[in-house]
Write an enzyme that holds these catalytic residues in place. Structure first.
Site, PDB file in Angstrom:
ATOM      1  N   LYS A 176      -2.823  38.853 -14.233  1.00  0.00           N
ATOM      2  CA  LYS A 176      -3.237  37.590 -13.900  1.00  0.00           C
ATOM      3  C   LYS A 176      -2.093  36.977 -13.047  1.00  0.00           C
ATOM      4  O   LYS A 176      -1.153  36.451 -13.471  1.00  0.00           O
ATOM      5  CB  LYS A 176      -3.254  36.709 -15.130  1.00  0.00           C
ATOM      6  CG  LYS A 176      -4.176  35.465 -14.814  1.00  0.00           C
ATOM      7  CD  LYS A 176      -3.534  34.190 -15.324  1.00  0.00           C
ATOM      8  CE  LYS A 176      -2.522  33.294 -14.608  1.00  0.00           C
ATOM      9  NZ  LYS A 176      -3.043  32.774 -13.510  1.00  0.00           N
ATOM     10  N   GLU A 251      10.869  37.317 -18.500  1.00  0.00           N
ATOM     11  CA  GLU A 251      11.747  36.831 -17.458  1.00  0.00           C
ATOM     12  C   GLU A 251      11.546  35.244 -17.333  1.00  0.00           C
ATOM     13  O   GLU A 251      10.416  34.954 -16.491  1.00  0.00           O
ATOM     14  CB  GLU A 251      12.078  37.789 -16.102  1.00  0.00           C
ATOM     15  CG  GLU A 251      12.340  39.017 -16.592  1.00  0.00           C
ATOM     16  CD  GLU A 251      13.479  39.353 -17.423  1.00  0.00           C
ATOM     17  OE1 GLU A 251      14.306  38.372 -17.383  1.00  0.00           O
ATOM     18  OE2 GLU A 251      13.968  40.418 -18.015  1.00  0.00           O
ATOM     19  N   CYS A 285      14.121  31.947  -9.794  1.00  0.00           N
ATOM     20  CA  CYS A 285      14.846  31.842 -11.055  1.00  0.00           C
ATOM     21  C   CYS A 285      16.284  32.089 -10.793  1.00  0.00           C
ATOM     22  O   CYS A 285      17.098  31.752 -12.027  1.00  0.00           O
ATOM     23  CB  CYS A 285      14.136  32.933 -12.062  1.00  0.00           C
ATOM     24  SG  CYS A 285      14.359  34.507 -11.648  1.00  0.00           S
ATOM     25  N   GLU A 380      16.421  23.261 -15.690  1.00  0.00           N
ATOM     26  CA  GLU A 380      16.025  23.954 -14.271  1.00  0.00           C
ATOM     27  C   GLU A 380      15.193  23.180 -13.617  1.00  0.00           C
ATOM     28  O   GLU A 380      14.164  22.581 -14.182  1.00  0.00           O
ATOM     29  CB  GLU A 380      15.280  25.297 -14.822  1.00  0.00           C
ATOM     30  CG  GLU A 380      14.753  26.100 -13.571  1.00  0.00           C
ATOM     31  CD  GLU A 380      13.896  27.306 -13.930  1.00  0.00           C
ATOM     32  OE1 GLU A 380      13.124  27.169 -14.607  1.00  0.00           O
ATOM     33  OE2 GLU A 380      14.282  28.283 -13.436  1.00  0.00           O
TER      34      GLU A 380
END
Ligand SMILES: NC(=O)C1=CN([C@@H]2O[C@H](COP(=O)(O)OP(=O)(O)OC[C@H]3O[C@@H](n4cnc5c(N)ncnc54)[C@H](OP(=O)(O)O)[C@@H]3O)[C@@H](O)[C@H]2O)C=CC1
Ligand SMILES: O=C(O)CCC(=O)C(=O)O
Length: 479
Positions: A176, A251, A285, A380
């Site tokens: 997906k 992750e 990331c 973040e």
């Protein structure tokens, strides 16, 4: 498929009709450019895909591993022939610059080659047995059906580095992809199909994460789920998969720091921090989002970083010479601007940037005077926003690096080998670099984080990537 015009995408399911095309993706640099129309599938499409994958997997696993690898190698060559078209489509759907997109497509090609050649080397180990006339060896068995959920920020490289080890080790796949970036994964799927991947071995289901993603994660026939994306979604996926005793690899986010010590070359450190913080529009990331400076270098560094920011003026990534593309979406832009406003309210100085005067083009932003408790030092952001924090010396700098729920990547700029070695030993991060940007990974090296950045069990990429997609069987062979 070309780099202009709209791509109408169906789910890639064995023997299935296309779903209803109901979601549009427009170019973040040019909203008049309709890049793709994809189906907004429901849970039934996932069930169908998993059924197809389950049916095709034993036949695929029965092929010799080198033959499976050959399909990946051939797919690499096909994708190589479409490198430029795939790169342009990637820029149109994600926004990153054409140079960045070309690099990412190159990486996907190399990932296919790397894992394709691994087909010749897959295997277990042999052991001496304590029993006479007996040998013992291990076999790597595929998990079965692998479920992959991927983000928009590396829309071809991440699907490639999850698919390739899964496929070469004999698994079938249901993926997906992120709704925002459906075309890149289509380039990958098309190349693999044209290379001879049997029907049902690779299935793509488009649709919302909260619908299609959740259904994929919950299906008990999906033995292994590999996810890259936000920590919130990842943790939720972990709960679902572990509840049904599946295997999960996550992750997730990062709040990656670069330490700049007094002895560093300031211009070089600023260039490296800008590459890690503003390159890819800060949407990685591994992006450098905290810079921790010792007193002798702090002010000069802030000035040099602000000067670097001028070189990353945002523009359409398809235009030659653009150094930084737009933010991926209006909601990501909102997050970025809100983070800057909050930093200002908490007492940080916005040295440069912080505004998006036009469309999704956010000016690269440098925040100074950031304290360790400020949200810009902790959360973040996932945009071109870099926070500079002061530290008295190496020890405090390392404490600040580790003062985060995340532990993905960290770097230090110094010419002092002893300081660098202290840093390498003590930084709590899965990737640690010296005099290099936090972004940018070699595809043959294990990748993953610690703390809330990762499940910290199986690593992605490199020689150990197949471990997540296989289990080890010990065989005692007597004669
Ligand atoms: N570590 C990384 O590389 C990345 C981190 N992020 C972080 O996440 C933030 C939000 O970005 P976003 O794209 O929304 O990231 P998400 O974590 O929401 O999305 C990543 C993938 O997971 C899917 N997904 C979403 N919800 C679920 C669910 N409940 N179950 C299963 N799958 C799901 C998404 O689908 P859908 O297509 O519907 O979004 C997408 O394919 C960013 O601002 C950034 O901080 C984002 C991308 C990559
Ligand atoms: O920095 C890189 O090259 C990879 C980053 C990454 O894996 C991510 O953003 O998801």
């Amino acid at each position: 498929m070309t780099e202009s015009g709209t791509v109408r995408i169906a789910n890639h399911l064995a023997g299935s009709a296309a779903g209803e095309p109901t979601v549009e993706r427009r170019n973040p640099a040019d909203p008049t450019d309709l890049v793709a129309v994809t189906p907004a599938s429901d849970a039934a499409a996932v069930t169908e895909a998993v059924t197809a994958a389950e049916g095709a997997q034993p036949g695929w696993a029965a092929l010799p591993a080198p033959a499976r690898g050959t399909v990946l190698m051939d797919a690499a060559e096909i994708l190589r022939g479409r490198h430029e078209a795939a790169a342009r489509d990637l820029t149109r759907e994600e926004g990153k610059t054409l140079a960045e997109a070309r690099g990412e497509v190159r990486r996907a090609i190399d990932v296919l080659r790397y894992f394709g050649s691994a087909g010749w080397r897959l295997g277990g180990r042999t052991f001496p047995s304590a029993t006479p006339d007996t040998t013992v060896h291990t076999r790597l068995e595929p998990m079965g059906v692998a479920g992959l959920i991927t983000p928009w920020n590396f829309p071809i490289a991440i699907p490639a580095w999850k698919m390739a080890p899964a496929l070469v080790s004999g698994n079938s796949v249901v993926i997906k992809p992120a709704e925002l970036t459906p075309v890149s994964v289509r380039h990958l799927t098309t190349a693999l199909t044209e290379a001879g991947l049997p029907p049902g071995v690779l299935n793509v289901v488009h649709g919302k994460g909260s619908v299609v993603g959740e259904a994929l994660v919950a299906d008990p026939r999906v033995a292994a789920v590999s996810f890259t994306g936000s920590t919130g979604v990842g943790n939720r996926i972990r709960e679902t998969v572990e509840r049904r005793h599946g295997r999960v690899q996550l992750e997730m986010g990062g709040k990656n720091a670069v330490v700049v010590l007094d002895d560093a070359d300031v211009e070089q450190a600023a260039a490296l921090a800008a590459a890690g913080g503003f390159g890819l529009t800060g949407q990685a990331c591994t992006a450098s989002s905290r810079i921790i400076c010792t007193p002798g270098v702090h002010d000069a560094f802030v000035e040099a970083l602000a000067a670097q920011a001028d070189r990353y003026r945002p523009a359409d990534g398809l235009v030659a010479g653009t150094a930084m593309g737009p933010v991926v979406s209006a909601s990501q832009l909102e997050t970025d601007v809100a983070a800057v406003e909050r930093a200002r309210a908490e007492g940080a100085t916005v040295v440069t940037g912080g505004v998006a005067p036009d469309g999704l083009f956010l000016a690269p932003t440098v925040l100074a005077g950031v304290g360790p408790g400020h949200s810009s030092a902790r959360d973040e952001i996932f945009g071109p926003v870099v926070a500079v924090l002061p530290a008295e010396g190496l020890d405090e700098a390392i404490s600040l690096v580790n003062d985060s729920v995340y532990g993905l990547a960290a770097s230090i700029c110094t010419r002092d080998l002893t300081a660098a070695q202290h840093f390498v030993a003590r930084a709590q991060a899965g990737v640690v670099k010296v005099n290099r940007p936090t972004t940018g990974l070699d595809l043959n090296v294990p990748f993953g984080g610690v703390k809330d950045s990762s499940t910290n069990t199986f690593r992605e990429q490199g020689p150990t990537a197949v471990e997540f997609f296989t289990w080890s069987k010990s065989v005692y062979l007597g004669w």
